[in-house]
Design a protein around this motif. Sequence first.
Motif, PDB file in Angstrom:
ATOM      1  N   UNK A  28       0.792  -1.221   0.000  1.00 15.47           N
ATOM      2  CA  UNK A  28       0.000   0.000   0.000  1.00 15.47           C
ATOM      3  C   UNK A  28       0.827   1.275   0.000  1.00 15.47           C
ATOM      4  N   UNK A  29       2.115   1.186   0.192  1.00 20.59           N
ATOM      5  CA  UNK A  29       2.950   2.367   0.191  1.00 20.59           C
ATOM      6  C   UNK A  29       3.009   3.083   1.529  1.00 20.59           C
ATOM      7  N   UNK A  30       2.156   2.718   2.474  1.00 21.36           N
ATOM      8  CA  UNK A  30       2.163   3.310   3.811  1.00 21.36           C
ATOM      9  C   UNK A  30       2.129   2.169   4.819  1.00 21.36           C
ATOM     10  N   UNK A  31       2.758   2.369   5.940  1.00 16.17           N
ATOM     11  CA  UNK A  31       2.775   1.357   6.994  1.00 16.17           C
ATOM     12  C   UNK A  31       2.011   1.868   8.205  1.00 16.17           C
ATOM     13  N   UNK A  32       1.410   0.940   8.939  1.00 14.83           N
ATOM     14  CA  UNK A  32       0.642   1.287  10.131  1.00 14.83           C
ATOM     15  C   UNK A  32       1.519   1.087  11.365  1.00 14.83           C
ATOM     16  N   UNK A  33       1.559   2.104  12.197  1.00 16.05           N
ATOM     17  CA  UNK A  33       2.305   2.067  13.462  1.00 16.05           C
ATOM     18  C   UNK A  33       1.354   2.483  14.573  1.00 16.05           C
ATOM     19  N   UNK A  34       1.693   2.090  15.815  1.00  8.84           N
ATOM     20  CA  UNK A  34       0.927   2.515  16.979  1.00  8.84           C
ATOM     21  C   UNK A  34       1.882   3.182  17.965  1.00  8.84           C
ATOM     22  N   UNK A  35       1.479   4.335  18.453  1.00 10.97           N
ATOM     23  CA  UNK A  35       2.248   5.044  19.474  1.00 10.97           C
ATOM     24  C   UNK A  35       1.422   4.992  20.754  1.00 10.97           C
ATOM     25  N   UNK A  36       1.932   4.298  21.770  1.00 16.04           N
ATOM     26  CA  UNK A  36       1.231   4.162  23.044  1.00 16.04           C
ATOM     27  C   UNK A  36       1.733   5.202  24.034  1.00 16.04           C
ATOM     28  N   UNK A  37       0.820   6.009  24.566  1.00 19.81           N
ATOM     29  CA  UNK A  37       1.163   6.956  25.617  1.00 19.81           C
ATOM     30  C   UNK A  37       1.052   6.227  26.947  1.00 19.81           C
ATOM     31  N   UNK A  38       2.078   6.360  27.781  1.00 14.81           N
ATOM     32  CA  UNK A  38       2.166   5.613  29.031  1.00 14.81           C
ATOM     33  C   UNK A  38       2.057   6.532  30.238  1.00 14.81           C
ATOM     34  N   UNK A  39       1.427   6.023  31.312  1.00 12.76           N
ATOM     35  CA  UNK A  39       1.399   6.793  32.555  1.00 12.76           C
ATOM     36  C   UNK A  39       2.692   6.544  33.335  1.00 12.76           C
ATOM     37  N   UNK A  40       2.804   7.114  34.533  1.00 13.09           N
ATOM     38  CA  UNK A  40       4.048   7.006  35.301  1.00 13.09           C
ATOM     39  C   UNK A  40       4.342   5.571  35.748  1.00 13.09           C
ATOM     40  N   UNK A  41       3.324   4.684  35.741  1.00  9.15           N
ATOM     41  CA  UNK A  41       3.518   3.266  36.065  1.00  9.15           C
ATOM     42  C   UNK A  41       3.727   2.420  34.807  1.00  9.15           C
ATOM     43  N   UNK A  62       6.097   9.908  16.547  1.00  9.72           N
ATOM     44  CA  UNK A  62       5.916   9.392  17.908  1.00  9.72           C
ATOM     45  C   UNK A  62       6.689  10.238  18.923  1.00  9.72           C
ATOM     46  N   UNK A  63       7.885  10.653  18.555  1.00  6.48           N
ATOM     47  CA  UNK A  63       8.693  11.479  19.465  1.00  6.48           C
ATOM     48  C   UNK A  63       7.995  12.802  19.775  1.00  6.48           C
ATOM     49  N   UNK A  64       7.271  13.342  18.804  1.00  6.39           N
ATOM     50  CA  UNK A  64       6.537  14.590  19.018  1.00  6.39           C
ATOM     51  C   UNK A  64       5.427  14.421  20.055  1.00  6.39           C
ATOM     52  N   UNK A  65       4.952  13.192  20.251  1.00  2.67           N
ATOM     53  CA  UNK A  65       3.880  12.942  21.223  1.00  2.67           C
ATOM     54  C   UNK A  65       4.399  12.846  22.654  1.00  2.67           C
ATOM     55  N   UNK A  66       5.709  12.690  22.822  1.00  2.00           N
ATOM     56  CA  UNK A  66       6.302  12.499  24.145  1.00  2.00           C
ATOM     57  C   UNK A  66       6.498  13.837  24.843  1.00  2.00           C
ATOM     58  N   UNK A  67       5.390  14.459  25.209  1.00  2.00           N
ATOM     59  CA  UNK A  67       5.422  15.750  25.886  1.00  2.00           C
ATOM     60  C   UNK A  67       5.330  15.538  27.396  1.00  2.00           C
ATOM     61  N   UNK A  68       4.167  15.118  27.861  1.00  2.00           N
ATOM     62  CA  UNK A  68       3.963  14.897  29.290  1.00  2.00           C
ATOM     63  C   UNK A  68       4.034  13.418  29.656  1.00  2.00           C
ATOM     64  N   UNK A  69       3.995  12.537  28.654  1.00  2.00           N
ATOM     65  CA  UNK A  69       4.015  11.096  28.897  1.00  2.00           C
ATOM     66  C   UNK A  69       5.050  10.431  28.010  1.00  2.00           C
ATOM     67  N   UNK A  70       5.623   9.327  28.529  1.00  3.95           N
ATOM     68  CA  UNK A  70       6.500   8.512  27.707  1.00  3.95           C
ATOM     69  C   UNK A  70       5.670   7.870  26.601  1.00  3.95           C
ATOM     70  N   UNK A  84      11.153   9.163  25.968  1.00  6.46           N
ATOM     71  CA  UNK A  84      10.856   9.714  27.290  1.00  6.46           C
ATOM     72  C   UNK A  84      10.146  11.041  27.149  1.00  6.46           C
ATOM     73  N   UNK A  85       9.247  11.292  28.081  1.00  2.00           N
ATOM     74  CA  UNK A  85       8.514  12.553  28.091  1.00  2.00           C
ATOM     75  C   UNK A  85       9.477  13.715  28.297  1.00  2.00           C
ATOM     76  N   UNK A  86       9.156  14.825  27.685  1.00  2.00           N
ATOM     77  CA  UNK A  86       9.959  16.037  27.827  1.00  2.00           C
ATOM     78  C   UNK A  86      10.070  16.412  29.309  1.00  2.00           C
ATOM     79  N   UNK A  87       8.977  16.286  30.046  1.00  2.00           N
ATOM     80  CA  UNK A  87       8.987  16.653  31.468  1.00  2.00           C
ATOM     81  C   UNK A  87       9.907  15.727  32.255  1.00  2.00           C
ATOM     82  N   UNK A  88      10.001  14.446  31.874  1.00  3.10           N
ATOM     83  CA  UNK A  88      10.917  13.504  32.551  1.00  3.10           C
ATOM     84  C   UNK A  88      12.364  13.888  32.305  1.00  3.10           C
ATOM     85  N   UNK A  89      12.666  14.250  31.061  1.00  3.58           N
ATOM     86  CA  UNK A  89      14.047  14.611  30.715  1.00  3.58           C
ATOM     87  C   UNK A  89      14.462  15.900  31.418  1.00  3.58           C
ATOM     88  N   UNK A  90      13.563  16.869  31.485  1.00  6.13           N
ATOM     89  CA  UNK A  90      13.942  18.153  32.107  1.00  6.13           C
ATOM     90  C   UNK A  90      14.074  18.020  33.613  1.00  6.13           C
TER      91      UNK A  90
END
Length: 94
Positions: A28-41, A62-70, A84-90
Amino acid sequence: MKEIDIKRELPGRDLRGFPLHRWSTVLLGMAHYRAYLLDHDRHVISVAHLQCADEDEARERAEQLADANDVELWQLDRRIAVFEAVTSRSSQAG
């Protein structure tokens, strides 16, 4: 999902043994991926379904989604990366 006739669309191609995670890109020329947002646990709290041209594009999105959550990036049963979430790194830097 678009159905195609493999023999007509890919004449002369023997796709036996071709990795399953690459089929959608070939067909199909495009691939399907899933980005899972994770809580602190590290439990899944949300999922984003991504259609991308390749793995590099999926990683960028996916990296753009890692703002407040991994975020874990997956394609089928293959984990590609963890961001890793931006908040975790900072908070670790300080």
